[in-house]
Write an enzyme that holds these catalytic residues in place. Structure first.
Site, PDB file in Angstrom:
ATOM      1  N   ASN A 174      35.967  16.176  45.850  1.00  0.00           N
ATOM      2  CA  ASN A 174      35.843  15.146  44.623  1.00  0.00           C
ATOM      3  C   ASN A 174      35.745  13.790  45.239  1.00  0.00           C
ATOM      4  OD1 ASN A 174      35.745  13.723  42.554  1.00  0.00           O
ATOM      5  ND2 ASN A 174      38.090  14.003  41.850  1.00  0.00           N
TER       6      ASN A 174
ATOM      7  N   LYS B  74      35.321  11.156  43.954  1.00  0.00           N
ATOM      8  CA  LYS B  74      35.701  10.133  43.299  1.00  0.00           C
ATOM      9  C   LYS B  74      34.755   8.652  43.357  1.00  0.00           C
ATOM     10  CE  LYS B  74      40.331  11.869  43.717  1.00  0.00           C
ATOM     11  NZ  LYS B  74      41.691  11.470  43.571  1.00  0.00           N
TER      12      LYS B  74
ATOM     13  N   HIS C 248      39.915  15.491  34.563  1.00  0.00           N
ATOM     14  CA  HIS C 248      40.559  14.998  35.860  1.00  0.00           C
ATOM     15  C   HIS C 248      41.681  13.997  35.560  1.00  0.00           C
ATOM     16  CE1 HIS C 248      41.801  13.064  39.769  1.00  0.00           C
ATOM     17  NE2 HIS C 248      41.290  14.066  40.138  1.00  0.00           N
TER      18      HIS C 248
ATOM     19  N   GLU D 218      42.535  11.295  36.485  1.00  0.00           N
ATOM     20  CA  GLU D 218      42.241   9.864  36.470  1.00  0.00           C
ATOM     21  C   GLU D 218      41.398   9.609  35.190  1.00  0.00           C
ATOM     22  OE1 GLU D 218      40.548   9.783  40.506  1.00  0.00           O
ATOM     23  OE2 GLU D 218      42.410  10.309  41.317  1.00  0.00           O
TER      24      GLU D 218
ATOM     25  N   GLU E 159      46.091  20.066  39.541  1.00  0.00           N
ATOM     26  CA  GLU E 159      46.371  18.665  40.351  1.00  0.00           C
ATOM     27  C   GLU E 159      47.671  18.177  39.883  1.00  0.00           C
ATOM     28  OE1 GLU E 159      42.588  17.825  42.297  1.00  0.00           O
ATOM     29  OE2 GLU E 159      42.721  16.522  40.305  1.00  0.00           O
TER      30      GLU E 159
ATOM     31  N   GLY F 293      46.276  11.658  46.024  1.00  0.00           N
ATOM     32  CA  GLY F 293      46.103  10.341  46.779  1.00  0.00           C
ATOM     33  C   GLY F 293      47.564   9.749  47.092  1.00  0.00           C
TER      34      GLY F 293
ATOM     35  N   SER G 107      46.373  15.944  47.693  1.00  0.00           N
ATOM     36  CA  SER G 107      46.660  15.605  49.289  1.00  0.00           C
ATOM     37  C   SER G 107      46.467  16.859  50.063  1.00  0.00           C
ATOM     38  CB  SER G 107      48.164  14.968  49.241  1.00  0.00           C
ATOM     39  OG  SER G 107      48.094  13.793  48.610  1.00  0.00           O
TER      40      SER G 107
HETATM   41  P1  13P Z   1      43.371  13.451  47.023  1.00  0.00           P
HETATM   42  O1  13P Z   1      43.179  14.855  47.862  1.00  0.00           O
HETATM   43  O2  13P Z   1      42.757  12.411  47.623  1.00  0.00           O
HETATM   44  O3  13P Z   1      44.941  13.730  46.789  1.00  0.00           O
HETATM   45  O4  13P Z   1      42.868  13.714  45.658  1.00  0.00           O
HETATM   46  C1  13P Z   1      43.033  14.987  44.955  1.00  0.00           C
HETATM   47  C2  13P Z   1      42.083  15.091  43.821  1.00  0.00           C
HETATM   48  O5  13P Z   1      42.449  14.162  42.786  1.00  0.00           O
HETATM   49  C3  13P Z   1      41.011  15.993  43.737  1.00  0.00           C
HETATM   50  O6  13P Z   1      40.353  15.803  42.397  1.00  0.00           O
END
Ligand code: 13P
Length: 251
Positions: free
Chosen positions: A9, A11, A96, A98, A166, A172, A211
């Site tokens: 992803n 982002k 997601h 976010e 997640e 992150g 992560s």
């Molecule tokens: P990170 O791997 O940067 O922690 O992000 C995970 C994520 O949100 C994947 O959709």
């Protein structure tokens, strides 16, 4: 035996120039990896470039979001499932954290997006996960159940869909759920989905996200109900992403 999936992803990251090298390196590395589905989900505006770079490779691609409306019409700023298909997408990330926390997507909206994705013959990657305060309050399973049930109640079957667990506190942050913590929730997800159909639940791919790195992927993927990963930051570095894909191959 479920075939693992590792999906990147991206982002809101990337540039046309920078993506070129990343995609070429991922496509080249993927040729050496068997038995793992690999995908990248770039920002919408790069999908045409991604399609051109990855067509004919072992790497699939998808969107990070889609509009809950099907068809076309007056929905300024939105992208439909049919449009994603038009650019060769196989997958789309839905719900997601976010999207849920920064853009206020509700469980009901996520369920509508899930239905729109399957109507467009996209494979949804449905994200679920609890906030840190929810984990600390002991409500992780209740939160996951609520997020899952909103979708399960809206469909006859999850079909080929993928679920990604997640934990929001691990995204992150560099703080990964331990393999045991993740496995506990993955097992819960599979049991919850089994209420709707044992066969679908047994075949369901449940990815872990939060992560994941080359150095911790193998121990996560070794768990019984972890069928791959949804990778954020580490999917922006070809070698790191490929290392995670290789960990899925040997799991
Ligand atoms: P990170 O791997 O940067 O922690 O992000 C995970 C994520 O949100 C994947 O959709």
């Amino acid at each position: 035996m479920r075939r693992p999936l590792v999906a990147g992803n991206w982002k809101m990251n990337g540039s046309r120039a920078g993506n070129e090298g990343l995609l070429a390196a991922v496509a080249a590395g993927a040729r050496e990896i068997a038995g793992v589905d690999i995908a990248v989900c770039p920002p919408f505006v790069y999908l045409a470039d991604v399609e051109a770079a990855l067509a004919g490779s072992a790497v699939a691609w998808g969107g990070q979001n889609l509009c809950q409306e099907t068809g076309v019409g007056a929905y300024t700023g939105e992208i439909s499932g049919a449009m994603l298909r038009d650019f060769g997408c196989r997958y789309v990330i839905i719900g997601h954290s976010e999207r849920r926390t920064l853009y206020g997507e509700s469980d009901a909206q996520v369920a509508r997006k899930f239905v729109a994705a399957t109507a467009a013959r996209l494979t949804p990657i449905l994200c679920v996960g609890e906030l840190l305060e929810e984990r600390e309050a002991g409500t992780t399973e209740a939160v996951i159940a609520r997020q899952l049930d909103a979708v399960l109640d809206a469909v006859d079957s999850l079909g080929q869909a993928v679920v990604a667990y997640e934990p929001v506190w691990a995204i992150g942050t560099g703080r990964t759920a331990s393999p045991e913590q993740a496995q506990e929730v993955h097992g819960f997800i599979r049991r919850r989905v089994a209420r709707k159909g044992a066969d679908t639940a047994a075949a369901l791919r449940i990815l872990y996200g939060g992560s994941v790195k080359g150095s911790n992927a193998a121990e996560l993927f070794a768990m019984a109900d972890i069928d791959g990963g949804l990778i954020g930051g580490a999917s922006l570095k070809a070698e790191e992403f490929l290392e995670i894909c290789r960990a899925a191959q040997s799991a």
